[in-house]
Design a protein around this motif. Structure first.
Motif, PDB file in Angstrom:
ATOM      1  N   HIS A 183       0.865  -1.186   0.000  1.00 20.51           N
ATOM      2  CA  HIS A 183       0.000   0.000   0.000  1.00 20.51           C
ATOM      3  C   HIS A 183       0.890   1.220   0.000  1.00 20.51           C
ATOM      4  O   HIS A 183       1.582   1.490   0.993  1.00 20.51           O
ATOM      5  N   TRP A 184       0.883   1.935  -1.124  1.00 23.02           N
ATOM      6  CA  TRP A 184       1.749   3.114  -1.253  1.00 23.02           C
ATOM      7  C   TRP A 184       1.040   4.190  -2.044  1.00 23.02           C
ATOM      8  O   TRP A 184       0.307   3.871  -3.013  1.00 23.02           O
ATOM      9  N   GLY A 185       1.252   5.445  -1.617  1.00 28.71           N
ATOM     10  CA  GLY A 185       0.643   6.548  -2.326  1.00 28.71           C
ATOM     11  C   GLY A 185       0.823   7.841  -1.560  1.00 28.71           C
ATOM     12  O   GLY A 185       1.614   7.919  -0.600  1.00 28.71           O
ATOM     13  N   LEU A 186       0.035   8.854  -1.921  1.00 32.73           N
ATOM     14  CA  LEU A 186       0.199  10.177  -1.311  1.00 32.73           C
ATOM     15  C   LEU A 186      -0.009  10.126   0.201  1.00 32.73           C
ATOM     16  O   LEU A 186       0.573  10.922   0.942  1.00 32.73           O
ATOM     17  N   TYR A 187      -0.830   9.196   0.673  1.00 27.95           N
ATOM     18  CA  TYR A 187      -1.131   9.118   2.110  1.00 27.95           C
ATOM     19  C   TYR A 187       0.108   8.792   2.946  1.00 27.95           C
ATOM     20  O   TYR A 187       0.114   8.970   4.171  1.00 27.95           O
ATOM     21  N   LYS A 216      -2.770  18.609  -3.211  1.00 26.11           N
ATOM     22  CA  LYS A 216      -1.504  19.359  -3.127  1.00 26.11           C
ATOM     23  C   LYS A 216      -0.366  18.428  -2.692  1.00 26.11           C
ATOM     24  O   LYS A 216       0.811  18.705  -2.945  1.00 26.11           O
ATOM     25  N   LEU A 217      -0.707  17.325  -2.054  1.00 24.89           N
ATOM     26  CA  LEU A 217       0.336  16.378  -1.634  1.00 24.89           C
ATOM     27  C   LEU A 217       1.129  15.878  -2.843  1.00 24.89           C
ATOM     28  O   LEU A 217       2.313  15.544  -2.725  1.00 24.89           O
ATOM     29  N   ALA A 220       7.143   7.798   2.637  1.00 29.42           N
ATOM     30  CA  ALA A 220       7.044   8.739   1.516  1.00 29.42           C
ATOM     31  C   ALA A 220       8.358   8.822   0.732  1.00 29.42           C
ATOM     32  O   ALA A 220       8.368   9.216  -0.425  1.00 29.42           O
ATOM     33  N   GLU A 221       9.462   8.387   1.369  1.00 29.76           N
ATOM     34  CA  GLU A 221      10.749   8.380   0.663  1.00 29.76           C
ATOM     35  C   GLU A 221      10.911   7.134  -0.207  1.00 29.76           C
ATOM     36  O   GLU A 221      11.797   7.057  -1.045  1.00 29.76           O
ATOM     37  N   GLY A 222      10.071   6.105   0.077  1.00 30.32           N
ATOM     38  CA  GLY A 222      10.180   4.878  -0.703  1.00 30.32           C
ATOM     39  C   GLY A 222      10.880   3.758   0.035  1.00 30.32           C
ATOM     40  O   GLY A 222      11.356   2.811  -0.585  1.00 30.32           O
ATOM     41  N   ILE A 223      10.953   3.860   1.370  1.00 28.91           N
ATOM     42  CA  ILE A 223      11.606   2.832   2.184  1.00 28.91           C
ATOM     43  C   ILE A 223      10.556   1.952   2.859  1.00 28.91           C
ATOM     44  O   ILE A 223       9.601   2.465   3.454  1.00 28.91           O
ATOM     45  N   ILE A 224      10.724   0.634   2.770  1.00 29.80           N
ATOM     46  CA  ILE A 224       9.856  -0.295   3.508  1.00 29.80           C
ATOM     47  C   ILE A 224      10.368  -0.334   4.950  1.00 29.80           C
ATOM     48  O   ILE A 224      11.561  -0.572   5.181  1.00 29.80           O
TER      49      ILE A 224
END
Ligand code: GLC
Length: 436
Positions: free
Chosen positions: A19-23, A55-56, A292-296
């Motif tokens: 689950h990844w996205g603006l949130y 805006k995110l 948000a940086e892309g790290i699990i």
């Protein structure tokens, strides 16, 4: 055709949900306040107007995102397929889309097609690749279901035709893009099928998938007939079934990344759930929520790799294994204890689980003391003669089977090694399957 289509799925048993996205940017907090909800629902729970939430996108720049590292983690964990949120309920797409500019390539400084990169990385690592797509709920669109803080309530969107317009102009075209631009898709994971069971709304998605990629599986949350059943979130049934099913599950208490949620399930708990699910004929789709940086998150990585270590030695009892021929091992209704409907409370039993292959039974023992009545493991009743019993992780280590005067067969399992999560014993029997 259907049986063939689900064959790989029934073999695989274990997949990575992402689950990844603006949130991932607010990560559970809005304007400094914690929002009490799974993180991917922050836009609805806060609630946040579209004008503020979108805006995110201008802040979404996950420079540390490395698709190969994510695919490698799935391999290390012993997983066979990956499913990532191509578009969640907030309406933001992690892929280039001509149907809506609200996507990672057109609306963010990152400008990279995340679905493309992960699809390619999964192919390089021999993993099957699938996508999650929120077909009905889309809080960004006036006609999408679910946003009644910016737009009219859902029933008006339905009655006015706005919902069908959203389906025709965004959802269906995006499903077509996903089915035509990213190579073979193993499955599409639809969700929350609000108002999808009327007219031919679900049928149109099924036709798209069947026409463009006949082998692509459809999960159980489209609103029409899928290829397998999806249970509720983290809901593991209390008994086995012969039809394919899958449980979507969290590693902590959220799907999207949430700052401060450290309620991690232990590797032992995860292995138990995996074997429990496999013994009931199901699949385990276990989720990570990258930052948000892309790290699990590191605890997710560590716990998944620990499961992978266990599977390296005992995966034979999981991959391609059949469900248990017994059932008493799952527990039973309480004699006295009743729930509010005056139904007996189900008392789960977790000491051991059984999976099968032709001529073999795999008994995985989790709670040695409970499994070992008076030091011995008593087999459930079945008629087949036992040819041998050995430890799956040390095949040369054989165990003698004894029989009590009243005919109950048993053996004396070894004590658990220091960091042992669970031991699997292979019981070779005469005949391909159990005769009770
Ligand atoms: C639920 C949640 C959704 C999540 C899904 C995963 O539907 O609402 O946010 O993606 O479960 O199973």
């Amino acid at each position: 055709m259907k049986t063939q289509r689900v064959e790989w799925f029934r073999e695989a048993k274990f997949g990575l949900f992402i689950h990844w996205g603006l949130y991932a940017i607010p990560a559970g907090y809005w304007k400094g306040a914690k929002v009490n909800s799974v993180s991917e629902w922050i836009m609805k729970r806060a609630p946040i107007p579209v004008a503020d939430y979108e805006k995110l996108a201008s802040q979404f720049d996950p420079v540390k995102f490395d698709a190969d590292a994510w695919a490698q983690l799935a391999v290390d964990a012993g997983m066979k397929y990956v499913v990532i949120t191509a578009k969640h309920h907030d309406g933001f797409a992690l892929f280039k889309s001509a149907a809506s500019p609200y996507n990672v390539v057109d609306a963010t400084p990152f400008k990279r097609d995340i679905i493309k990169e992960l699809a390619d990385a999964c192919a390089r690592h021999g993993l099957r690749f699938g996508v999650y797509y929120s077909q009905a709920q889309d809080w960004h669109e006036p006609g999408g279901m679910g946003n009644d803080w910016d737009f009219p309530p859902d029933d008006q969107k339905d009655a006015s035709g706005a919902f069908d317009t959203y389906l025709r102009t965004k959802a269906e075209p995006q499903i077509r893009e996903l089915l035509t631009h990213y190579g073979p898709l193993a499955l599409i994971w639809f969700d929350t099928p609000v108002r999808m069971d009327t007219d031919d709304r679900a049928r149109r998605f099924i036709d798209l998938v069947r026409t463009l990629q006949p082998n692509c599986l459809i999960n159980g949350r489209l609103g029409g007939v899928g290829d397998y059943r999806s249970t509720g979130d983290n809901q593991i049934p209390s008994e086995a079934s012969d039809t394919p099913w899958e449980v979507p599950a969290t590693l902590n208490s959220t799907w999207g990344y949430k700052r401060g949620d450290h309620n991690w399930k232990s590797p032992g708990e995860l292995v138990f759930k995996l074997v429990d699910i496999a013994s009931k004929g199901g699949n385990y789709l276990l989720n990570v929520g990258p930052t948000a940086e892309g790290i699990i998150p590191v605890p997710s990585q560590e716990n998944l790799r620990a499961v992978g270590e266990w599977l390296k030695l005992q995966g034979e009892a999981v991959y391609g294994a059949g469900r248990s021929p017994f059932g008493e091992e799952y527990g039973e209704p309480a004699q006295k204890l009743r729930n509010f409907q005056n139904k007996p409370v189900f008392l789960p039993y977790r000491a051991w689980r059984c999976t099968t292959k032709p001529g073999k039974l795999y008994f995985t023992i989790f709670e040695l003391e409970r499994a070992k009545g008076m030091g011995n493991f008593a087999f459930p009743e079945f008629k087949n003669p036992i040819k041998s019993v050995y430890l799956l992780s040390e095949p040369d280590r054989k165990f003698e089977v004894k029989t009590t005067p009243d005919g109950r067969r048993y053996f004396n399992p070894r004590t658990f090694g220091a960091n042992s999560i669970a031991d699997t014993y292979v019981v070779e029997i005469e005949g391909d399957s159990v005769v009770r």
